[in-house]
Design an enzyme around this catalytic site. Structure first.
Site, PDB file in Angstrom:
ATOM      1  N   GLU A   1     -25.337  -9.802  30.852  1.00  0.00           N
ATOM      2  CA  GLU A   1     -23.891 -10.070  30.959  1.00  0.00           C
ATOM      3  C   GLU A   1     -23.350 -11.022  29.894  1.00  0.00           C
ATOM      4  O   GLU A   1     -22.610 -11.953  30.215  1.00  0.00           O
ATOM      5  CB  GLU A   1     -23.578 -10.631  32.359  1.00  0.00           C
ATOM      6  CG  GLU A   1     -23.886  -9.633  33.453  1.00  0.00           C
ATOM      7  CD  GLU A   1     -23.656 -10.190  34.843  1.00  0.00           C
ATOM      8  OE1 GLU A   1     -23.013  -9.490  35.630  1.00  0.00           O
ATOM      9  OE2 GLU A   1     -24.132 -11.301  35.146  1.00  0.00           O
TER      10      GLU A   1
HETATM   11  C1  ACM Z   1     -27.665  -9.478  36.863  1.00  0.00           C
HETATM   12  O1  ACM Z   1     -27.456  -9.039  37.999  1.00  0.00           O
HETATM   13  N1  ACM Z   1     -26.709 -10.033  36.162  1.00  0.00           N
HETATM   14  C2  ACM Z   1     -28.997  -9.426  36.265  1.00  0.00           C
END
Ligand code: ACM
Length: 525
Positions: free
Chosen positions: A307
């Protein structure tokens, strides 16, 4: 052929032969491998009463290791008239044999404690069977982490992934950068006090886990999820990257937006990054990873990679090419979330942890497969199956639902070798069930989201794909019978997990499946 109910074992063993009788456990004596004896003596003492476990006891329990028998982490358990023998291929196998023994104990109204006459032969399918606890969004004490380890070890999990750092808090003391924990650790989601583990406390967790054959996998999430680094050392972190989505969602949740250098207590993701073009960033990361590796007897070091929504793909590649090698230079095998597989020149032999859906969309599957092309392997955590923090049903008070609502049956319904195209089955190291803690601020809440779904990933990780009892009706019936066992050991369980499953009656009227109506069990050789 005698028919029996399947014993309530999760994960179900490779082979079970159930006898007719039962073995009394009103009084037992233990001998054999000193470490295994000491642990089981304490556990049986707590259950049966300390008086029931002494050297003159009636039923003998022998615990031994014999490398000539079975395979890695495997064991046999033989419970006859008044002798119970557990033989592990190795120390881990012996430990798992004792976990099976503990699941087989039962207490009769008049007869007291006993277990069935039984022969079990068993070994795991996958080498890596992990659970993850996010101690960054909310902090969990050493004692809570130890209870979490107990619950996972009882299901034969062998890795504990600790998500030690995120935007909301930094949870591990780093001696060379002391403000990380002191300042970066003093916050959590919702504005609580947070906390951190001193290196001494962290070693205690590692040792507690090791005594239960569980390897701790520390994660330092980089280059994103690093807002808390900037609370301690603002110069190391870029200004927050605030997308329209972050602004809209934070407003809807009445959560403040991240402010550079100040504690962040909301849930938004993808807004932070360390300074990718500053040399000091890499000196910092080298120090942190070197200290964390030194605290880690296990082979793995997780470096995040998920992310990084405000980071260009060029910067992400520049960062990961370099940091994957800094991590590998500590002597550990780096693990990263699968997005890092977008980077061409990753350090070779890294592990990827796949967390998109069980049916990959876009480039997720390709990025995961890239780790295998570079000589590495995969850990699978499909978020719409294995994430323990997804709501089990829409009205559940805890958890999130961005990957979907995940009822117990959905959690049980996936096959690790069928998720990522074009990778050999041998490149699947195993599975992991993560618990993120945006909405979870106590161990009881963590348990209530995890149990019983944590048992589904345990069985997927341990039991052969076509092994005995490897079916939803059998699994469901075994869960129903283990719920009171988990509860009696102090674990909070989501009892509604079994409510919404129905099975058609012959006349077509759906009826809830109960343990009593579950299919019977045929001996398996
Ligand atoms: C995640 O769920 N950001 C690895």
């Amino acid at each position: 052929m005698v028919l029996h109910d399947a014993p309530s074992l999760i994960p179900f063993p490779s082979s079970v032969r159930l006898g007719e009788g039962s073995v009394p456990l009103g009084s037992v004596r233990l001998d054999g491998d000193p470490e295994a004896v000491a642990l089981l003596r304490a556990e049986l003492g707590a259950l049966l009463g300390a008086d029931a476990v002494d050297d003159s006891g009636g039923t003998r329990i022998t615990l031994e290791i014999d490398p000539a028998q079975g395979s890695a982490e495997g064991y046999t358990l033989d419970a006859g008239a008044d002798v119970i023998r557990v033989t592990g291929h190795d120390a881990a196998g012996l430990f798992y044999g004792t976990r099976t023994l503990l699941q087989l104990l039962r207490r009769g109204e008049r007869a007291g404690w006993s277990m069935p006459e039984i022969r079990v032969e068993d070994a795991p399918r996958f080498r890596y069977r992990g659970v993850m606890l996010d101690v960054a969004r909310h902090f969990f004490s050493v004692a809570d982490v130890e209870r979490w380890i107990d619950g996972a070890a009882s299901l034969k999990y062998n890795h504990l992934h600790l998500h030690l750092t995120d935007d909301q808090g930094w949870r591990i003391e780093i001696e060379s950068w002391p403000l990380l924990a002191e300042r970066g650790g003093a916050s959590e989601v919702g504005g609580g006090a947070g906390g951190f583990y001193t290196q001494h406390q962290y070693r205690e967790i590692v040792a507690y886990a090791a005594a239960r054959h569980m390897i701790v996998v520390p994660e330092i999430d980089l280059p994103g999820h690093t807002h808390a680094v900037g609370v301690a050392y603002p110069e190391l972190v870029a200004l927050p990257s605030l997308s329209d989505k972050t602004i809209t969602e934070s407003t809807a949740l009445s959560q403040s937006l991240p402010v550079h250098g100040e504690p962040y207590t909301g849930w938004a993701v993808g807004h932070s990054s360390v300074q990718i073009h500053d040399e000091s960033t890499y000196a910092f990361i080298t120090d942190v990873l070197t200290e964390v590796a030194a605290l880690t007897p296990g082979p793995y070091l997780h470096i995040g990679g998920d992310e990084c929504l405000g980071t260009s793909s060029e910067d992400f590649a520049l960062f990961f090419e370099r940091v994957s090698r800094i991590a590998a230079a500590t002597g550990k095998t780096p693990i990263a979330w699968h997005e890092a597989g977008a980077v061409d020149d990753l350090a070779e032999g890294m592990l990827g942890q796949y967390w998109a859906g069980a049916t990959p969309e876009g480039a997720h599957g390709e990025h995961a497969a890239h780790f295998v092309q570079r000589g590495g392997a995969l850990i699978l955590s499909p978020s719409d199956r294995a994430y323990l923090d997804m709501k089990p049903h829409a009205g559940f008070p805890l958890g999130l639902a961005w990957a979907g609502v995940v009822p117990l049956r959905t959690a049980y319904d996936w096959e690790p070798t069928a998720v990522i195209d074009d990778v050999p089955a041998g490149a699947i190291l195993g599975v992991e069930a993560p618990l993120w803690t945006e909405t979870v601020s106590s161990l009881a809440d963590a348990d209530r989201l995890a149990f019983p779904r944590i048992a589904a990933q345990a069985e997927i990780g341990w039991s052969a794909q076509n092994g005995p009892e490897r079916s939803w009706p059998s699994f469901r019936a075994r869960v129903a019978r283990l719920i009171p066992v988990w509860e009696s050991s102090g674990i909070a369980v989501d009892r509604t997990a079994l409510d919404d499953e129905t099975t058609p009656e012959p006349d077509g009227i759906p009826q809830p499946v109960t343990a009593a109506s579950a299919p019977s069990f045929e001996e398996t050789a």
